[in-house]
Design a protein around this motif. Sequence first.
Motif, PDB file in Angstrom:
ATOM      1  N   ARG A 568       7.908  -8.073  -3.559  1.00 61.21           N
ATOM      2  CA  ARG A 568       7.124  -6.852  -3.745  1.00 61.21           C
ATOM      3  C   ARG A 568       5.750  -7.185  -4.303  1.00 61.21           C
ATOM      4  O   ARG A 568       5.612  -7.970  -5.230  1.00 61.21           O
ATOM      5  CB  ARG A 568       7.847  -5.910  -4.703  1.00 61.21           C
ATOM      6  N   LEU A 569       4.712  -6.575  -3.701  1.00 65.15           N
ATOM      7  CA  LEU A 569       3.344  -6.623  -4.222  1.00 65.15           C
ATOM      8  C   LEU A 569       2.962  -5.214  -4.656  1.00 65.15           C
ATOM      9  O   LEU A 569       3.103  -4.265  -3.885  1.00 65.15           O
ATOM     10  CB  LEU A 569       2.369  -7.142  -3.157  1.00 65.15           C
ATOM     11  N   SER A 570       2.479  -5.082  -5.897  1.00 65.76           N
ATOM     12  CA  SER A 570       2.211  -3.758  -6.459  1.00 65.76           C
ATOM     13  C   SER A 570       0.873  -3.768  -7.160  1.00 65.76           C
ATOM     14  O   SER A 570       0.478  -4.765  -7.766  1.00 65.76           O
ATOM     15  CB  SER A 570       3.319  -3.369  -7.446  1.00 65.76           C
ATOM     16  N   THR A 571       0.157  -2.653  -7.061  1.00 65.07           N
ATOM     17  CA  THR A 571      -1.094  -2.462  -7.801  1.00 65.07           C
ATOM     18  C   THR A 571      -1.249  -0.994  -8.146  1.00 65.07           C
ATOM     19  O   THR A 571      -0.871  -0.117  -7.362  1.00 65.07           O
ATOM     20  CB  THR A 571      -2.305  -2.955  -6.980  1.00 65.07           C
ATOM     21  N   GLY A 572      -1.731  -0.729  -9.334  1.00 66.12           N
ATOM     22  CA  GLY A 572      -1.987   0.641  -9.777  1.00 66.12           C
ATOM     23  C   GLY A 572      -3.463   0.818 -10.103  1.00 66.12           C
ATOM     24  O   GLY A 572      -4.096  -0.084 -10.641  1.00 66.12           O
ATOM     25  N   PHE A 573      -3.997   1.982  -9.786  1.00 65.74           N
ATOM     26  CA  PHE A 573      -5.423   2.220 -10.028  1.00 65.74           C
ATOM     27  C   PHE A 573      -5.644   3.703 -10.298  1.00 65.74           C
ATOM     28  O   PHE A 573      -4.898   4.550  -9.810  1.00 65.74           O
ATOM     29  CB  PHE A 573      -6.261   1.766  -8.831  1.00 65.74           C
ATOM     30  N   PRO A 574      -6.686   4.028 -11.080  1.00 69.78           N
ATOM     31  CA  PRO A 574      -7.002   5.439 -11.325  1.00 69.78           C
ATOM     32  C   PRO A 574      -7.771   6.035 -10.153  1.00 69.78           C
ATOM     33  O   PRO A 574      -8.540   5.344  -9.471  1.00 69.78           O
ATOM     34  CB  PRO A 574      -7.861   5.380 -12.598  1.00 69.78           C
ATOM     35  N   VAL A 575      -7.580   7.324  -9.941  1.00 69.91           N
ATOM     36  CA  VAL A 575      -8.280   8.026  -8.866  1.00 69.91           C
ATOM     37  C   VAL A 575      -9.604   8.532  -9.406  1.00 69.91           C
ATOM     38  O   VAL A 575      -9.648   9.265 -10.390  1.00 69.91           O
ATOM     39  CB  VAL A 575      -7.432   9.202  -8.321  1.00 69.91           C
ATOM     40  N   ARG A 576     -10.701   8.111  -8.792  1.00 71.26           N
ATOM     41  CA  ARG A 576     -12.015   8.591  -9.196  1.00 71.26           C
ATOM     42  C   ARG A 576     -12.263   9.967  -8.614  1.00 71.26           C
ATOM     43  O   ARG A 576     -11.913  10.248  -7.470  1.00 71.26           O
ATOM     44  CB  ARG A 576     -13.103   7.624  -8.712  1.00 71.26           C
ATOM     45  N   GLU A 577     -12.911  10.830  -9.420  1.00 66.52           N
ATOM     46  CA  GLU A 577     -13.164  12.208  -9.005  1.00 66.52           C
ATOM     47  C   GLU A 577     -14.548  12.399  -8.423  1.00 66.52           C
ATOM     48  O   GLU A 577     -14.814  13.398  -7.780  1.00 66.52           O
ATOM     49  CB  GLU A 577     -12.995  13.164 -10.191  1.00 66.52           C
ATOM     50  N   MET A 578     -15.467  11.451  -8.677  1.00 68.01           N
ATOM     51  CA  MET A 578     -16.814  11.596  -8.146  1.00 68.01           C
ATOM     52  C   MET A 578     -17.285  10.251  -7.621  1.00 68.01           C
ATOM     53  O   MET A 578     -16.822   9.189  -8.048  1.00 68.01           O
ATOM     54  CB  MET A 578     -17.782  12.129  -9.199  1.00 68.01           C
ATOM     55  N   GLN A 579     -18.223  10.313  -6.669  1.00 70.07           N
ATOM     56  CA  GLN A 579     -18.690   9.110  -5.997  1.00 70.07           C
ATOM     57  C   GLN A 579     -19.481   8.207  -6.934  1.00 70.07           C
ATOM     58  O   GLN A 579     -19.354   7.000  -6.918  1.00 70.07           O
ATOM     59  CB  GLN A 579     -19.576   9.502  -4.795  1.00 70.07           C
TER      60      GLN A 579
END
Length: 585
Positions: A568-579
Amino acid sequence: MTETTGERDRAAQAGGWFSAHGLVLRVVAFLTIALMPIGLIAIYQTAEFQRETLRRSELSLLALTAQAGAPVEQTIERAFGVAEALGVVIDELDDAESCSSYLDRYIEGRRLYAMIGLVDADGIMRCSSLDAPLDMRETRIWEQMSVSPNSIVTLSQRTEIADEPVINVASPIETGNGFKGYVQLAIPQRRIASPVSSVSPDRKPIQLVTYNELGEVLTVQNAGKPLEDLLPEGFDLSEQTGLRATASAARAPSGERLVYAVTPLVTGAVFALGIWPAAEGFATPWLTNLFPILMWAASLLVAYYAIHRLVIRHVRRLGRSMRRFGANRQLPPQGTAGDMSRELREIEGEFVQMAGNILQDEARLEDQLRERGILLKEVHHRVKNNLQLISSIMSMQMRRTQDPATREILSRLQDRVLGLATIHRTLYESEDVGRVNAARLLREIVAQQSGASGARPEMTTRLDLEDLELLPDQAVPLSLLTSEALANAMANATPDAEGTTWVSVSLRRENGGTVRLEISNSAPSAMPDQKTASKGARAQGLGMNLIQAFAAQLGGPSETMHEAGIYRLSTGFPVREMQYDPQDY
């Protein structure tokens, strides 16, 4: 909503001879009536002064308690520092004999400690400044460490460690493999339980007690009376272990009114309780009589009626007009109330003019946005066509190349180019060019990889994708990471215990506003390492480097693991709300 003529007349009568339209004159007239009871103001100021005095007395006692407990704090903080440092150094020693010799030399140069030892993960102290190993599994420290490894401070009476009461400071040793044991230091209680001498002679506490998070007393300074004779009923030390310093007044069993100041010395581990004589501020309550309170209430009612009559109802009406405009762009009706002040009329007029300008600007911006969207879609369309043209040229080159390794490299490069083309196709087909549906994008990438020439027909693809809207700046590295990881998964997937060869792609939202991408494949045996990898597996080195780079662009590191026949390869990241970040401009 307009007012009738009768309402205007009643409003004019309420104004009396204050017929001027200025808001200031009206408010001043009503507030003059409200401020007539000067006595209430004096009482209020007195109460504020008493509260300020009480607050200053409380802060003073807390500061004196912390000052009196400073020697204990410094000693235990130093012991924790030594424990953490030894936890790193001791782990490098080869055997228990050299470890014990090192600790024996260390403790000889520092007379503060009675014993220093390293307790292994099995609860045996094999390395220590003592002569023989000790079994620590029956101690209170081991009971706490085995439940939750944390920094611990506790008191021990005469034991095999020392023939006098000692304060034990224990710090866990944890590595990537988990809990490895803890370092324990024993400090003679007499070295830090001396009478309070760090505060002024006229402000010494009746008694200063230090204790741990379980409420166990570590040291008692100025022990003129037993602690039980000074604590009020229901006062439990184990409940006084918060992160904030507090001070409260209560009566001791003898009837004497005392102040109990509690302050943390070592966060989460050691706390100090200072018992002080009650001062004036703690002992005297603030009392008022009924008449000033009634006068104060009457003044508030008069002031409220004045403000409501002259300001609040007009401001609320103007606020409703603003909310209607914000909800459905409806302009307020023409005309205002006859008794509205000149200042509020000017505000309403400015609002009407501003609302008209906003409607004109919005119409112009909508036209510009529509044109921008068309141009952006055209740009994405042309970029997609150019990338597909590059892919076609690479296909022609692959057909002319005889070297299989070169064709493999060109094929992987072509997959990356097609992945970029998929992103641009998704952008120009989307209604909002500033957002990309990540689930749709990953499905197309999986379909593209599954239809590639190197894909195996017996392989099963499993998808678990949640619909998420991402910015293009995040969609691009996400798609490229997925493409690289999926290609590696397909290349290395082997049949599992049931004889099924499969790959899985999952994209789910987690708590805290983060997104987790997982790509896994069936792999009963571990993936080949760099020393034993085949020629095709070595080509994955660039892919893994790209995966790490794309994960860093997303904002989260990638992790790989192999367990239970699954790689398994896993990565977590935050979702950006603005460009873009507004702070950059």
